[in-house]
Design a protein around this motif. Structure first.
Motif, mmCIF file in Angstrom:
data_model
loop_
_atom_site.group_PDB
_atom_site.id
_atom_site.type_symbol
_atom_site.label_atom_id
_atom_site.label_comp_id
_atom_site.label_asym_id
_atom_site.label_seq_id
_atom_site.Cartn_x
_atom_site.Cartn_y
_atom_site.Cartn_z
ATOM 1 N N GLU A 1 -8.841 -7.870 -1.396
ATOM 2 C CA GLU A 1 -7.499 -8.419 -1.229
ATOM 3 C C GLU A 1 -6.484 -7.354 -0.817
ATOM 4 O O GLU A 1 -5.368 -7.674 -0.416
ATOM 5 N N LEU A 2 -6.868 -6.073 -0.892
ATOM 6 C CA LEU A 2 -5.977 -4.962 -0.524
ATOM 7 C C LEU A 2 -6.393 -4.265 0.774
ATOM 8 O O LEU A 2 -5.875 -3.203 1.089
ATOM 9 N N ILE A 3 -7.303 -4.846 1.509
ATOM 10 C CA ILE A 3 -7.763 -4.255 2.758
ATOM 11 C C ILE A 3 -6.824 -4.650 3.887
ATOM 12 O O ILE A 3 -6.518 -5.830 4.077
ATOM 13 N N ASP B 1 -10.884 3.793 0.443
ATOM 14 C CA ASP B 1 -10.627 4.018 -0.991
ATOM 15 C C ASP B 1 -10.523 2.717 -1.783
ATOM 16 O O ASP B 1 -10.689 2.718 -3.005
ATOM 17 N N HIS B 2 -10.246 1.606 -1.113
ATOM 18 C CA HIS B 2 -10.045 0.319 -1.792
ATOM 19 C C HIS B 2 -11.061 -0.737 -1.363
ATOM 20 O O HIS B 2 -10.815 -1.930 -1.500
ATOM 21 N N GLN B 3 -12.222 -0.300 -0.894
ATOM 22 C CA GLN B 3 -13.220 -1.258 -0.403
ATOM 23 C C GLN B 3 -13.730 -2.200 -1.482
ATOM 24 O O GLN B 3 -14.226 -3.285 -1.174
ATOM 25 N N ASP B 4 -13.572 -1.853 -2.746
ATOM 26 C CA ASP B 4 -13.983 -2.743 -3.835
ATOM 27 C C ASP B 4 -12.885 -3.759 -4.201
ATOM 28 O O ASP B 4 -13.051 -4.563 -5.108
ATOM 29 N N GLN B 5 -11.770 -3.734 -3.463
ATOM 30 C CA GLN B 5 -10.664 -4.663 -3.674
ATOM 31 C C GLN B 5 -10.330 -5.327 -2.328
ATOM 32 O O GLN B 5 -9.362 -4.950 -1.670
ATOM 33 N N ILE C 1 0.862 -1.184 0.000
ATOM 34 C CA ILE C 1 0.000 0.000 0.000
ATOM 35 C C ILE C 1 0.900 1.235 0.000
ATOM 36 O O ILE C 1 2.028 1.204 0.503
ATOM 37 N N TRP D 1 -7.128 4.461 3.323
ATOM 38 C CA TRP D 1 -6.751 3.502 2.278
ATOM 39 C C TRP D 1 -7.834 2.438 2.130
ATOM 40 O O TRP D 1 -8.263 2.108 1.027
ATOM 41 N N ASN D 2 -8.261 1.872 3.262
ATOM 42 C CA ASN D 2 -9.282 0.825 3.230
ATOM 43 C C ASN D 2 -10.583 1.336 2.617
ATOM 44 O O ASN D 2 -11.233 0.626 1.838
#
Length: 158
Positions: A116-118, A110-114, A71, A107-108
């Motif tokens: 695997e990146l949470i 902004d990336h809630q649709d991914q 990240i 970050w979480n």
């Protein structure tokens, strides 16, 4: 998909039954066994599918394994806190103990649709800006640096 054995004129044969299909069970010669097609679409064969009565109710297993990921955070516009409580872990990483308001929470979002990146509690920070080092050094870098590249290694799934 469930599997069962079927009796055919040639012997026993394994057939696949999709989980959405009904589950049949012969009732001691009082009922005729169900007729299913074999996997290779051959003519219907007499089958006695032996499955647990509740098998249809089972949900498929979902893989929860996550790979390490990176990240990138930037301290700016008044948002300068990383927002994590961490503990030293094994002399080589930081374990995320608690998530708080800050850059990682943003970050979480902004990336809630991914998924695997949470970043989650229990995950580990193993590198800061490309550096693998003692936990104390990683914390110092996270406090001092304005731009952060964190390598996150997911923790064990509870």
């Amino acid at each position: 998909m469930f599997c069962g054995c079927c009796s055919t004129e040639q012997g026993w044969e394994t057939v696949a039954v999709p989980a959405t299909e009904s589950v049949w069970k012969a009732n001691d010669k009082q009922e005729e066994p169900a007729k299913l097609k074999s996997i290779d679409e051959a003519a219907p064969v007499e089958c006695q599918v032996v499955l647990a009565a509740a098998a249809e109710q089972l949900e498929p297993e979902v893989s929860v394994f996550r790979d390490p990921f990176t990240i990138n955070l930037q301290k700016k516009n008044g948002l300068t806190k990383v927002g994590l409580d961490v503990t030293h872990h094994g002399g080589f990483a930081l374990k995320i103990k608690k998530m708080k308001d800050g850059l990682v929470t943003q970050w979480n979002i902004d990336h809630q649709d991914q998924p695997e990146l949470i970043v989650k509690e229990g995950d580990f920070i193993t590198k800061v800006n490309g550096t693998e080092s003692a936990p104390k050094t990683l914390v110092e870098m996270m406090v001092q640096e304005g731009n952060l590249e964190l390598v996150i290694t997911p923790g064990a799934v509870a």
